[in-house]
Design an enzyme around this catalytic site. Structure first.
Site, mmCIF file in Angstrom:
data_model
loop_
_atom_site.group_PDB
_atom_site.id
_atom_site.type_symbol
_atom_site.label_atom_id
_atom_site.label_comp_id
_atom_site.label_asym_id
_atom_site.label_seq_id
_atom_site.Cartn_x
_atom_site.Cartn_y
_atom_site.Cartn_z
ATOM 1 C CE LYS A 60 -58.181 82.742 7.127
ATOM 2 N NZ LYS A 60 -58.445 82.433 5.728
ATOM 3 N NE ARG A 114 -56.454 76.738 2.514
ATOM 4 C CZ ARG A 114 -57.603 76.604 3.094
ATOM 5 N NH1 ARG A 114 -57.979 75.439 3.484
ATOM 6 N NH2 ARG A 114 -58.375 77.636 3.295
ATOM 7 N NE ARG A 121 -69.135 82.240 13.022
ATOM 8 C CZ ARG A 121 -67.989 82.355 12.376
ATOM 9 N NH1 ARG A 121 -67.440 83.533 12.210
ATOM 10 N NH2 ARG A 121 -67.379 81.302 11.885
ATOM 11 N NE ARG A 170 -72.481 77.406 11.067
ATOM 12 C CZ ARG A 170 -71.438 77.953 10.467
ATOM 13 N NH1 ARG A 170 -71.419 79.241 10.205
ATOM 14 N NH2 ARG A 170 -70.410 77.219 10.116
ATOM 15 N NE ARG A 228 -65.187 73.351 11.256
ATOM 16 C CZ ARG A 228 -66.238 73.837 11.890
ATOM 17 N NH1 ARG A 228 -66.160 74.964 12.538
ATOM 18 N NH2 ARG A 228 -67.379 73.216 11.862
#
Length: 196
Positions: free
Chosen positions: A15, A90, A129, A135, A146
């Site tokens: 996005k 939101r 990723r 990470r 999420r």
């Protein structure tokens, strides 16, 4: 060409990348609420000071303050001929506030770009990723959570705009240029063509 747009999409759908490309092609600013918060906090504006105190306490910034920050940003000269909102609205309350704000200016939204993608594909993309970037906090459970939060939070907003016929769904999977071309084609089908 003026365009007043919103972009929504699940984590991992690219996005942010596409928001920048759309904004550049239409010659409008990409307005991200995260960026607005950071800018106001770093500049120590009255709204930024308020937002920082709330965030430091670990609380969510309330709609009223978020709305004020967005209103202030959309009042800047570069947003006169249009904007692309990323991360706002939101909540349904923010949708109503934005409607009223645009109505005051005698305008309205032109389209809501919704990037859609298979959840398993996105989870795979984000896991890769996370691995590439080292990470460790991005495990499959966290990523799926999420994705679920995105669906829960975004569904009512997308539904509100679908009822008005503003949503253009675009497949968010594929190369950056491919997805960008799909977005431009979807907007062009609405009579919105980039001026650059």
């Amino acid at each position: 060409m003026s365009a007043r747009l919103i972009i929504v999409g699940p984590p991992g759908a690219g996005k942010g990348t596409q928001a920048g490309r759309i904004a550049e092609s239409f010659g409008i600013p990409a307005v991200s609420t995260g960026d607005i918060f950071r800018k106001n906090v770093s500049e120590g504006t009255p709204l930024g000071v308020q937002a920082k105190a709330i965030m430091d306490a670990g609380d969510y910034v309330p709609d009223s303050l978020t709305n004020e920050l967005v209103k202030s940003r959309l009042g800047e000269s570069d947003a006169e001929s249009g904007f692309l909102l990323d991360g706002y609205p939101r909540t349904v309350g923010q949708v109503e506030y934005l409607d009223a704000l645009l109505a005051e200016q005698g305008t309205g939204l032109d389209a809501v770009v919704q990037l859609v993608a298979d959840q398993d594909e996105l989870v795979g993309r984000l896991l890769k990723r996370a691995e590439d970037q080292g990470r460790s906090d991005d495990n499959e459970e966290t990523i799926r959570r999420r994705q679920q939060v995105y669906v829960e939070q975004t569904a009512p907003i997308v539904a509100a705009y679908q009822q008005r016929g503003l949503v253009v769904e675009v497949d968010g999977l594929g190369a950056i240029d491919e997805v960008g071309d799909r977005i431009q084609a979807a907007l062009a089908s609405r009579g919105l063509t980039a001026g650059v």
